[in-house]
Design an enzyme around this catalytic site. Structure first.
Site, PDB file in Angstrom:
ATOM      1  N   ARG A  62       0.876  -1.274  -0.066  1.00 15.41           N
ATOM      2  CA  ARG A  62       0.174  -0.194   0.029  1.00 15.41           C
ATOM      3  C   ARG A  62       0.797   1.282   0.096  1.00 15.41           C
ATOM      4  NH1 ARG A  62      -2.752  -4.096   2.118  1.00 15.41           N
ATOM      5  NH2 ARG A  62      -0.576  -4.615   2.792  1.00 15.41           N
ATOM      6  N   THR A  63       1.685   1.502   0.992  1.00 12.38           N
ATOM      7  CA  THR A  63       2.468   2.678   0.988  1.00 12.38           C
ATOM      8  C   THR A  63       3.137   2.959  -0.244  1.00 12.38           C
ATOM      9  OG1 THR A  63       2.557   2.109   3.602  1.00 12.38           O
ATOM     10  CG2 THR A  63       3.903   3.683   2.853  1.00 12.38           C
ATOM     11  N   LYS A  90      25.652  -4.931  -0.631  1.00 18.73           N
ATOM     12  CA  LYS A  90      26.986  -4.938  -0.602  1.00 18.73           C
ATOM     13  C   LYS A  90      27.815  -4.650   0.503  1.00 18.73           C
ATOM     14  CE  LYS A  90      26.509  -4.718  -5.572  1.00 18.73           C
ATOM     15  NZ  LYS A  90      26.934  -3.726  -6.782  1.00 18.73           N
ATOM     16  N   ARG A 112      11.455   3.880   3.713  1.00 17.81           N
ATOM     17  CA  ARG A 112      10.895   2.841   4.799  1.00 17.81           C
ATOM     18  C   ARG A 112      12.046   1.906   5.192  1.00 17.81           C
ATOM     19  NH1 ARG A 112       5.653  -1.155   4.494  1.00 17.81           N
ATOM     20  NH2 ARG A 112       4.747   1.028   5.232  1.00 17.81           N
ATOM     21  N   HIS A 140       4.875   5.887  11.402  1.00 19.51           N
ATOM     22  CA  HIS A 140       4.244   5.691  10.101  1.00 19.51           C
ATOM     23  C   HIS A 140       3.291   6.809   9.858  1.00 19.51           C
ATOM     24  CE1 HIS A 140       3.098   3.991   6.371  1.00 19.51           C
ATOM     25  NE2 HIS A 140       2.918   2.645   6.708  1.00 19.51           N
TER      26      HIS A 140
HETATM   27  N1   CP Z   1      -0.206  -0.095   5.965  1.00 19.07           N
HETATM   28  C1   CP Z   1       0.947  -0.333   5.527  1.00 19.07           C
HETATM   29  O1   CP Z   1       1.939   0.303   5.739  1.00 19.07           O
HETATM   30  O2   CP Z   1       0.850  -1.507   4.420  1.00 19.07           O
HETATM   31  P1   CP Z   1       2.073  -1.627   3.654  1.00 19.07           P
HETATM   32  O3   CP Z   1       3.092  -2.302   4.452  1.00 19.07           O
HETATM   33  O4   CP Z   1       1.797  -2.582   2.491  1.00 19.07           O
HETATM   34  O5   CP Z   1       2.928  -0.525   2.833  1.00 19.07           O
END
Ligand code: CP
Length: 312
Positions: A62-63, A90, A112, A140
């Site tokens: 999603r993100t 590496k 991320r 998040h």
């Molecule tokens: N909600 C969320 O962060 O989903 P993903 O891990 O798929 O990005």
């Protein structure tokens, strides 16, 4: 006074750094962008000539996709790097990766990473704006903003609502950002989960710990279930998923304790049959797909606002 407000953030590192006014402004901006995704031609020139790099060191559906869709709908040039295909494999350090990316003059880096604080480290070493797309067990922020947008859309307000958050609170960056965000906006957050998955000090973020899941859900306006993050649990913290589901899984019986118009949320990915039953996940009170839709609008708003900040 309203007209004097100015969004001042170059980076989006956490909900912690945002004021209630900032959050409200981001949600208002996201609402105005939502319409773009309904058009036959879903593209505006707002970020033409801007370069956005997605630096994802952890899996994401999603993100990552919604940040990429958001950037592309605003005509930015987008590039993806994942851990498995980058020179991190590496042995290159995050700072060296960041310095090399900076040499290519990106405008925004969306990161991320499994280490809490990585986006903050990046922001100290590069010229580009940084957006935290999830750092370890810390924050998040874009998920919390899309969650708040969805609740505000369905309930008309965030003030005075009872939000129940059930599940693995310890390992959930979504829980941490949502507790901070919803309490800043005047909601009451009640958390619940196995004692091994409730971190000490969580109440300092503004949440109350409910003694039972029934107490958490009773009279709630919003019931949010969180994923059990087995991959982050160093030692086994649950006897079994079946036992978790029996005690903390959201099912129709539990849901009857919430307000009749309560909404059901989950940030995804869902372990169906563990955090919630299939009929709850797909039921008429579920707004899980609305959360995903709003994710694009919120991320468009974030990209737009941090670039506006840079121009100012
Ligand atoms: N909600 C969320 O962060 O989903 P993903 O891990 O798929 O990005």
């Amino acid at each position: 006074m309203e007209s004097e407000y100015c969004f001042q953030h170059k980076h989006i590192l956490g909900i912690e750094e945002l004021s209630a006014r900032d959050i409200c402004y981001i949600l208002d901006t996201a609402e105005s962008f939502k319409e773009i995704s309904q058009r036959p031609i879903k593209k505006v020139p707002t970020l033409r000539g801007k370069t956005v790099i997605h630096l994802f060191f952890e899996p994401s559906t999603r993100t990552r996709l919604s940040f990429e869709i958001a950037a592309k709908r605003m005509s930015a040039d987008t590039f993806n790097i994942s851990a498995s295909t980058s020179s991190a494999k590496k042995g290159e350090t995050l700072i060296d990766t960041a310095k090399n990316l900076t040499s290519m003059k990106p405008d925004i880096i969306i990161i991320r990473h499994s280490s809490s604080g990585s986006p903050h480290l990046l922001a100290r070493h590069i010229k580009a704006s940084v957006i935290n797309a999830g750092d370890g067990t810390h924050e998040h922020p874009s998920q919390a903003l899309l969650d708040m947008m969805t609740v505000r859309e369905k309930k008309g307000t965030l003030a005075g609502l009872k939000i129940a958050i059930v599940g693995d609170i310890s390992h959930s960056r979504v829980a941490h950002s949502n507790i901070i965000g919803f309490t800043k906006m005047g909601s009451e957050v009640h958390i619940c989960g196995p004692a091994t998955l409730i971190p000490s000090g969580i109440t300092q973020l503004g949440a109350s710990i409910a003694p039972t899941v029934e107490d958490a859900v009773a009279n709630a306006d919003v019931v949010m279930a969180l994923r059990i993050q087995k991959e982050r649990q160093v030692d086994p913290l649950l006897p079994s998923l079946r036992e978790y589901s029996a005690f903390f899984g959201i099912n129709k019986r539990l849901l009857k304790l919430a307000k009749p118009d309560a909404i059901i949320m989950h940030p995804g990915p869902i372990n169906r049959g563990v955090e919630m039953t299939f009929d709850v996940a797909d039921g008429e009170q579920s707004v899980i797909m609305d959360q995903v839709t709003n994710g694009v609008a919120v991320r468009m708003a974030l990209l737009y606002l941090i670039m506006g900040g840079e121009e100012r």
